[in-house]
Design an enzyme around this catalytic site. Structure first.
Site: not given
Ligand code: GAL
Length: 980
Positions: A415, A491
């Site tokens: 990010e 993620e």
């Molecule tokens: C993503 C980020 C993580 C965490 C997650 C939400 O955007 O890369 O570090 O913040 O969201 O928990």
């Protein structure tokens, strides 16, 4: 007025350069015959409020620090009683004013005096810091060695000439905030300090400066390629392969390859004139071919997690035991991959990944997410003044970790938006290590990377991407390139609170589309910090609990493990969903189809067995042989002894399990890897309990008596059951909102909780429409509705009784135009709190919700009410058991209550009300009430993963619709006293 400082006038902690004085980065190894001195332990410590509060005189030899405090190193000082931790997700907790940092800049001066061991040889030596957050200035014996930033990356200084046999003084000044903080905006606690080891390492003449092990595996020939580049040159021996070769010379030898499933390592030794370094070599080739990511010629599927380094007492401080424990837990739960979100982990973690077998995406210590808050203005990754700092970070990661077979991809960071700095990093990495693909999620054009990576894309979008039919990018060339890339979710399945729901549906997509190569659950562990109340009750603290003026609450608790590393129901669900063996059964024909879903391993390591149960009681079991199927292969097998006959009226289930045949490095023989259950068709007949119906009659005191039940004649409410006071059962639609109901502030459309509250689902009122007593039936008609709305639910209760049983049939009819889903639909009932042993036949042993029920299996279970609670760090709806046919709640004397559901129901039992659960912010705020609350639910709304991901999938939405369900309540008498 221009008050910008002239170039070169910034203090080192604001200067964007990576630092001064450090040696070039190099590979890490944990042991060699060169001597090492661990400088961890008790250091002298002084905390100042600003960077300049104290001068540098403390670094001079002879400075008297005896009145300073003592701090353990490694540690984070806010977790040792100095200052406080602070949590923000995206926002910088200081003004976005790069590269400047606040004047209030907690600064820790650390001092350590040390003697060299008597046999320390003298000559060259390096002082190595594995991790200091966020910026340090270092002196040895009064002479400055340099400064550095890059918290989760190592740094070395040459110190040989400055060392003395006795009375060395190492002084380290650490600033919490630096220009580096702008590059380290990861979603986690802000925790300054020397948090990884400090080591002095002898560098004898001719010692290894650096080593790069290049290994490959040709799956077509079974040959491994090996070349070890080393400065200075030396020899490499690999006894098992009969190799004794000069460094730099390529060799080709038949080998067994390394993979996460079969982590074959070869012990080797690198010898130069001055040093012997043991190495462990794994042969594997990573490649993107025809749009698919392959290792050793095979497509791999990431069953991954994002792992932050975390301990509830020590923060990001390394501990071998914890690292190993994480890995064992991962392996035991079928996790096969780790993204080291969002920084390189402690280097020893990667040794363990090599040894135990995990695919690793190694991510650089880089995130500038907070610039999004200001429209990405001034983003360091798009400003060439910062490029040296970015390149420094890339180099320190790659050089340190380049020799790990487990590392299959480099990730530029997380990010950071887009910018030329990222391209520069990618170009540097490609030159240095062309053998590993590059990952970065934040640039949709994918110009610098080899894989198309996204976070939280919903199922439908993943499906489109899987078919390579996603909407096109504007630039046709970039579009064609990206469309031909493998796809992964770096993620997904945000594991915050109760959830994540929808895992099975993702897995189906990953298993269907070759391009979809799995993903990494966000995230491995809740970062709750252990705290105690005044009376010593432990609980886990989160953002805002330390008085932060800006914070993101419990968004820091979104892992598959609770902070103390207890697996959450989410991890058990994940284990089941990603199990590497698919087992499908046909109970009628006694057939089982077994499919090997491993990437590499055949099934020879697993033993298969089956169990047959009737009404949850085991009637038979056995083992069966499954051939050593290769990955992707299936076989249809007949279960040898499987009786096909089912007792009339009984329900029979077969459970087939695949367990480890032998002990492995990560679990003992017998550890369950995969399982499935399948039911036989129920045969009609059998004994049905009948009995003459009891008449319903009005009695004195305004009550209606019906069998074991006594009702209030005016309200139609059950008051006593078998002589015990009860509350309800009443229709209930509310749940203490889960984090996924709260949703995301930045996507209010999906936030259910505020909408539910606005509608008033948490304050439903009951109007009695009619109570009628006729023959054997007590009928109670009610309307349940919130104030200020014309929406409502008409509920018709029909009570009958026979023998010692009271039966309730419920019919629900919604009225009005319900656009919101209901949190739940069922009955809530308060019973005597001593009924706290629960036995049930149905889904278990753990919690399940409509979209998290893969791990729930039908059986008989028993638990205390305490054990039925899932201690989410922020209390919320939890603890339901699925598919319950019947449940018995008993006191210690055996008396109690039995509930039979028709159809099966969701059972929840808790020692506090939903209102108390809803109101609590931490676990210790929940205290036992004077009733035990039972929820007998006909239906529940799914959980989804909308705290940062998709909403509940349509098939798991609980739409208000006509429903009918029933329960029979039986009063259980005390167990007869044993005769003497
Ligand atoms: C993503 C980020 C993580 C965490 C997650 C939400 O955007 O890369 O570090 O913040 O969201 O928990």
């Amino acid at each position: 007025m221009d008050v910008a400082p002239a170039p070169g006038t910034l203090p080192y902690y604001e200067d964007v350069s990576p630092g001064t004085g450090a040696l070039p980065p190099r590979a890490w190894w944990s042991v060699s015959d060169a001597r090492r001195l661990n400088l961890g332990g008790a250091w002298r410590f002084r905390l100042s409020a600003t960077a300049e509060a104290e001068d540098a005189s403390f670094a001079r030899p002879g400075f008297d620090a005896s009145h300073w405090d003592v701090l353990p190193v490694p540690s984070h000082w806010p977790l040792q009683g100095y200052g406080r931790p602070a949590y923000t997700n995206v926002r910088y907790p200081f003004p976005v004013d790069p590269p400047h940092v606040p004047t209030e800049n907690p600064t820790g001066d650390h001092l350590r005096a040390f003697d060299l061991p008597d046999d320390w040889p003298g000559g060259a030596a390096v002082l190595r810091f594995e991790g200091v957050d966020s910026c340090a200035r270092v002196w040895l014996n009064g002479e400055e060695l340099g400064t550095f930033k890059g918290s989760r990356l190592p740094v070395e200084f040459e110190v040989g000439e400055r060392l003395r046999p006795r009375g060395n003084v190492l002084a380290v000044r650490v600033h919490q905030w630096s220009s580096g903080s702008y590059l380290e905006d990861q979603d986690m606690w802000w925790l300054p300090g020397i948090f990884r080891e400090v080591t002095l390492i002898e560098r004898p003449e001719g010692a290894v400066c650096d080593v790069f092990v290049h290994c490959g595996y040709d799956h077509a020939t079974g040959l491994g390629t090996l070349r070890v580049d080393c400065t200075p040159g030396g020899t490499l021996t690999v006894p098992e392969l009969g190799l004794d070769i000069p460094t730099g010379a390529p060799v080709i030898v038949p080998v067994e390859p390394w993979s996460a499933e079969l982590p074959r390592l070869y012990d080797a030794e690198l010898a130069t004139e001055g040093e012997r370094v043991p190495l462990r070599i794994g042969f594997r080739t990573v490649a993107v071919e025809d749009g698919v990511l392959k290792v050793n010629g095979r497509r791999i599927l990431f069953r991954g997690v994002n792992r932050h380094e975390f301990d509830p007492d020590h923060g990001r401080v390394p501990d071998q035991e914890t690292m190993r424990r994480d890995l064992l837990l991962m392996k035991q739960h079928n996790v096969n991959a780790v993204r080291t979100s969002h920084y390189p982990p402690h280097p020893a973690f990667l040794d363990l990944c090599d040894e135990l077998g995990l695919w690793v995406v190694d991510e650089c210590d880089l995130e500038t997410h907070g610039f999004e808050e200001v429209g990405w203005r001034g983003n360091p990754v798009d400003d060439e003044r910062w490029t040296p700092a970015l390149l420094d970070r890339a180099a320190r990661m790659v050089e340190r970790d380049k020799n790990h077979p487990s590392v299959v991809m480099w990730s530029l960071g997380n990010e950071c938006g887009t910018g030329s700095g990222l391209s520069a990093m990618a170009a540097w990495i490609r030159r240095r290590d062309p053998a590993r693909p590059i990952h970065y999620e934040g640039d949709l054009s994918c110009r610098d990377v080899d894989v198309y990576s996204r976070m939280y894309a919903d199922h439908a979008e993943c499906e489109l991407i899987g078919r390579r039919e996603e909407p096109p990018q504007a630039d046709p060339e970039a579009d064609a390139r990206r469309r031909n890339m493998p796809f992964l979710l770096c993620e997904y399945a945000h594991a915050m609170g109760n959830g994540p729901g929808g895992l099975s549906e993702y897995q189906r997509i990953f298993e269907t589309y070759e391009r979809c190569q799995g993903g990494f659950v966000w995230e491995w562990i809740d970062h709750g910090l252990r705290h105690r109340t005044a009376d010593g009750t432990a609980y886990f603290a989160y953002g805002g609990d330390f008085g932060e003026e800006l914070h993101d609450g419990n968004f820091v608790c979104d892992g598959l493990l609770f902070p103390d590393r207890t697996p959450s129901p989410g991890l058990l669900e994940f284990k089941k969903v990603v199990q590497p063996v698919r087992i499908e059964g046909d109970a009628e024909r006694g057939l089982v189809t077994v499919t090997n879903l491993h990437d590499v391993a055949d099934l020879s390591g697993l033993a298969f067995g089956w169990v047959r149960e009737e009404e949850g009681v085991r009637t038979d079991h056995g083992r069966f042989e499954v051939p050593a199927l290769g990955p992707g292969e299936s076989a249809r097998l007949e279960l040898p002894l499987m009786p096909r006959e089912v007792t009339a009226g009984a329900e029979a289930w077969w459970t087939v399990r695949a367990v480890l045949a032998e002990d492995t490095a990560w679990a003992p023989a017998g550890h369950e890897v995969a399982w499935a259950q399948f039911a036989a068709r129920k045969r009609q007949g059998g004994r049905v309990r009948r009995g003459a119906p009891h008449p319903a009659r009005r009695a004195e005191g305004g009550v209606v008596v019906l069998g074991p039940g006594t009702f209030d004649a005016a309200s139609g409410r059950l008051k006593y059951l078998g002589g015990s006071l009860v509350s309800g059962p009443e229709l209930d639609v509310w749940r203490a909102p889960i984090d996924n109901d709260r949703g995301m502030d930045w996507y209010p459309q999906g936030q259910l909780e505020p909408k539910w509250r606005a509608l008033g689902l948490h304050r439903m009122r009951r109007r009695v429409v009619r109570v009628s007593v006729g023959g054997d039936v007590l009928t109670v008609a009610t309307r349940i509705a919130p104030a200020a709305s014309d929406l409502g639910l008409r509920v018709l209760h029909s009570w009958t009784a026979a023998g010692d049983r009271l039966t309730l049939q419920v019919r629900v009819e919604p009225e009005g135009d319900w656009t919101l889903p209901l949190p739940r639909l069922g009955l809530r009932m308060g019973v005597c709190p001593t009924l706290d042993r629960v036995r049930w036949y149905g889904g278990g042993p753990g919690e399940a919700y409509p979209d998290t029920r893969a791990a729930s299996r039908i059986g008989r279970y028993e638990a205390g009410v305490e054990e039925l609670q899932t201690p989410y760090v922020r209390p919320q709806e939890n603890g339901a058991r699925a598919d319950v046919r019947w449940a018995e709640l008993r006191r210690t004397d055996g008396s109690g209550l039995r509930v039979d559901g028709a159809p099966p129901f969701w059972l929840t039992a808790r020692p506090w009300t939903t209102e108390a659960l809803d109101a609590a912010a931490h676990t210790h705020e929940l205290t036992r009430g004077d009733m035990l609350w039972l929820h007998l639910d006909h239906a529940l709304h799914g959980v989804g993963s909308h705290a940062c991901g998709p909403e509940v999938l349509p098939e798991f939405r609980l739409t208000a619709a006509p429903a009918a369900f029933g329960f029979t309540f039986t009063v259980l008498r005390p167990a007869p006293e044993e005769s003497l």
